[in-house]
Design an enzyme around this catalytic site. Structure first.
Site, PDB file in Angstrom:
ATOM      1  N   LYS A 155       0.819  -1.223   0.000  1.00  0.00           N
ATOM      2  CA  LYS A 155       0.000   0.000   0.000  1.00  0.00           C
ATOM      3  C   LYS A 155       0.850   1.269   0.000  1.00  0.00           C
ATOM      4  O   LYS A 155       0.452   2.299  -0.573  1.00  0.00           O
ATOM      5  CB  LYS A 155      -0.958  -0.019   1.183  1.00  0.00           C
ATOM      6  CG  LYS A 155      -2.104  -1.016   1.019  1.00  0.00           C
ATOM      7  CD  LYS A 155      -3.052  -0.960   2.209  1.00  0.00           C
ATOM      8  CE  LYS A 155      -4.309  -1.791   1.960  1.00  0.00           C
ATOM      9  NZ  LYS A 155      -4.059  -3.211   1.769  1.00  0.00           N
ATOM     10  N   GLU A 185      -3.888   6.710   8.533  1.00  0.00           N
ATOM     11  CA  GLU A 185      -4.780   7.509   7.688  1.00  0.00           C
ATOM     12  C   GLU A 185      -5.914   8.066   8.538  1.00  0.00           C
ATOM     13  O   GLU A 185      -6.274   7.485   9.571  1.00  0.00           O
ATOM     14  CB  GLU A 185      -5.412   6.643   6.591  1.00  0.00           C
ATOM     15  CG  GLU A 185      -4.508   6.288   5.456  1.00  0.00           C
ATOM     16  CD  GLU A 185      -5.220   5.489   4.381  1.00  0.00           C
ATOM     17  OE1 GLU A 185      -4.625   5.313   3.309  1.00  0.00           O
ATOM     18  OE2 GLU A 185      -6.364   5.027   4.616  1.00  0.00           O
ATOM     19  N   HIS A 222     -14.957  -6.805   6.263  1.00  0.00           N
ATOM     20  CA  HIS A 222     -14.173  -6.040   5.286  1.00  0.00           C
ATOM     21  C   HIS A 222     -14.052  -6.761   3.944  1.00  0.00           C
ATOM     22  O   HIS A 222     -13.170  -6.445   3.148  1.00  0.00           O
ATOM     23  CB  HIS A 222     -12.772  -5.717   5.829  1.00  0.00           C
ATOM     24  CG  HIS A 222     -12.783  -4.929   7.097  1.00  0.00           C
ATOM     25  ND1 HIS A 222     -13.083  -3.586   7.139  1.00  0.00           N
ATOM     26  CD2 HIS A 222     -12.547  -5.303   8.381  1.00  0.00           C
ATOM     27  CE1 HIS A 222     -13.016  -3.157   8.393  1.00  0.00           C
ATOM     28  NE2 HIS A 222     -12.696  -4.181   9.160  1.00  0.00           N
ATOM     29  N   ARG A 282      -5.160  -8.063 -10.694  1.00  0.00           N
ATOM     30  CA  ARG A 282      -5.704  -9.345 -11.157  1.00  0.00           C
ATOM     31  C   ARG A 282      -7.148  -9.140 -11.598  1.00  0.00           C
ATOM     32  O   ARG A 282      -7.697  -8.046 -11.497  1.00  0.00           O
ATOM     33  CB  ARG A 282      -5.687 -10.371 -10.011  1.00  0.00           C
ATOM     34  CG  ARG A 282      -6.425  -9.848  -8.779  1.00  0.00           C
ATOM     35  CD  ARG A 282      -6.539 -10.885  -7.682  1.00  0.00           C
ATOM     36  NE  ARG A 282      -6.958 -10.326  -6.411  1.00  0.00           N
ATOM     37  CZ  ARG A 282      -8.204 -10.027  -6.079  1.00  0.00           C
ATOM     38  NH1 ARG A 282      -9.180 -10.207  -6.950  1.00  0.00           N
ATOM     39  NH2 ARG A 282      -8.496  -9.536  -4.898  1.00  0.00           N
TER      40      ARG A 282
END
Length: 495
Positions: free
Chosen positions: A115, A199, A234, A291
């Protein structure tokens, strides 16, 4: 490209093989001990055994996949999704073996697989980011200072993470240190990498992703968005295309950003750029999946494209046969992931035999599956049985078709997410489009629903009991809810 080895199993293996067959390309299936009788094994032109049931002894062993290619003469590998599909080490292994990987380069995979490096690449094109740190945080004191700058609540995220692992929401600085240590520990355990970053926490996010395609000639296009906000743990359960909330202006901006993210790593093949959308309709880059996505059928239905065929053409060196201006949204599509899970017990996986398995039919209904009646749901892999997709001229028609398809889908022997899908399709928040990633926690409370149904059940039971007593003094017995879940009954046998 003459022969493709599909390094996967189940519905996605079958889905890839069908497109390859239409293109006149031979296919090779690989299978573990648990999948000897699987449908993808029977469908392929050739099949080769690669090891015991556990994935880390079969589907996740790159060397075995390469050996299977050599043994069968396959010149290309399609990894599907999951397993080795986003593994840059495997991608390099394929390249070094002189084989074609139907996917992006190992370099693009590596950058977007982390990330932090993905954010760094995207920042070259000024892609909107959630306020936070742009590098890994290791020093607790420095982390606290940066968290205070960003402002609470904040989100601590694993750099190599996914699926909610290594992620902690922190509302107050007093618990920051404890939560950071937990996030680092979980990231290390799940990914072998304890790097985390910070974040700002978006409290009411929607999860919007953009499908992209890039060829080896510098052409990159986006195929519009998918709404993926209905999630549990999630992870997505229901997806639709297009989103009910995006204006044409926001869609265009997000699409351009997605193309720029792909361009930042010279992306080739099919990929997905994920964003979060806040309550003000401001969007921020989240990550890129390098992908084919589980939910790709909804994009296929609104664009008329076969994404697997496009992947194969790109890997064969062909240029895209269309431009961005050629692409249009036609109609609306919704996908429900039919999992062998028990929504009444926090979506726990279920196991067992498909005693009854009959799929819905008719106009606007598509079922991508890898099972048939009498087959067993293996405990070793993802519990998805099928993807149920409906298409209509409008969102209203797609929802109506989904409800009809759910009613026609007949599965017995295990618990599934079909009834959960019905609950969502009938819920006012979903129908109105006024929902976010907290839909399940906010609206789906099995206890309340069970209690609400108990009154009706009690009345029905009393009526039935009185009727039976009059006839032959029979006694009704209702088993506890837990006994309906095979996984719960046998959980001591699985570790």
């Amino acid at each position: 490209m003459n022969k493709i080895l599909v390094a996967n199993r189940g519905e996605i293996a079958l889905r890839i093989m069908r497109s390859a067959k239409e293109m006149g390309i031979l296919t090779v299936a690989v299978f573990s001990e648990a999948d000897r009788e699987a449908l993808h094994v029977r469908y392929a032109d050739e099949a080769i055994f690669i090891g015991p049931a556990p994935a880390n002894q079969s589907y996740l062993v790159g060397e075995k996949i390469i050996e299977a290619c050599r043994a069968t003469g396959a010149d290309a590998i399609h990894p599907g999704y999951g397993f080795l599909s986003e593994n840059p080490v495997f991608a390099q292994l394929v390249k070094d073996a002189g084989l074609i990987l139907i996917g992006p380069t190992p370099e693009a995979m590596a950058i977007m697989g982390n990330k932090l490096s993905a954010k760094a690449a995207a920042l070259k094109y000024q892609i909107p980011m959630v306020p936070g740190t742009e590098e890994a945080i290791t020093d607790i004191s420095e982390a606290k200072r940066r968290a205070a700058e960003v402002g609470f609540p904040i989100l601590i995220k694993a750099a190599a993470g996914g699926g909610g692992k290594g992620m902690r929401v922190v509302d107050d600085i007093s618990v920051f240190e404890e939560q950071m240590q937990l996030a680092v520990s979980e990231a290390l355990s799940a990914f072998g990498d304890g790097a985390v970053f910070i974040e700002r926490y978006v409290s009411s996010p929607r999860h919007i992703e953009i499908q992209v395609l890039g060829d080896n000639h510098g052409n990159i296009v986006h195929l519009f968005e998918r709404e993926c906000s209905i999630q549990r743990r999630h992870q997505k359960v229901i997806e639709e295309a297009p989103s009910s909330i995006l204006s044409p202006e926001i869609r265009e901006k997000m699409g351009k950003c997605a193309v720029d993210v792909a361009r930042s790593v010279n992306y080739t093949g099919a990929g997905t750029v994920e964003f979060i959308l806040d309550e003000n309709l401001d969007f921020f880059f989240l990550e890129m999946n390098t992908r084919l996505q589980v939910e790709h059928p909804v994009t296929e239905l609104i664009t008329g494209l076969d994404l697997v065929k496009e992947q194969i053409k790109i890997a064969s060196g062909e240029a895209l046969s269309f431009s961005q201006e050629d692409l249009k949204i036609n109609g609306h599509a919704i996908e429900l992931r039919v999992y062998a899970e028990d929504p009444q017990h926090n979506f726990l996986p279920d196991i067992g035999v498909l005693k009854t398995y009959r799929t819905p039919k008719g106009n606007g209904v598509r079922v991508d599956d890898g099972f048939e009646e009498g087959m067993e749901i293996p405990v070793y892999y993802d519990p998805m049985i099928a993807k149920l997709i409906t298409y209509g001229a409008s969102r209203t028609e797609a929802i109506a078709r989904m409800l009809r398809a759910i009613a026609e889908y007949d599965i017995t022997g295990i618990q599934t997410t079909l009834n959960f899908g019905k609950f969502v399709m009938e819920h006012e928040a979903f129908i109105s489009g006024n929902f976010n990633t907290h839909f399940v926690s906010k609206y789906f409370n099995p206890e309340e629903r069970e209690n609400g149904n108990e009154e009706e059940a009690l009345i029905a039971a009393i009526v039935a009991l009185n009727h039976l007593k009059k006839k032959n003094n029979a006694v009704l017995a209702v088993p506890p809810a837990e006994e309906s879940n095979n996984w719960l009954k046998n959980r001591k046998n699985y570790h």
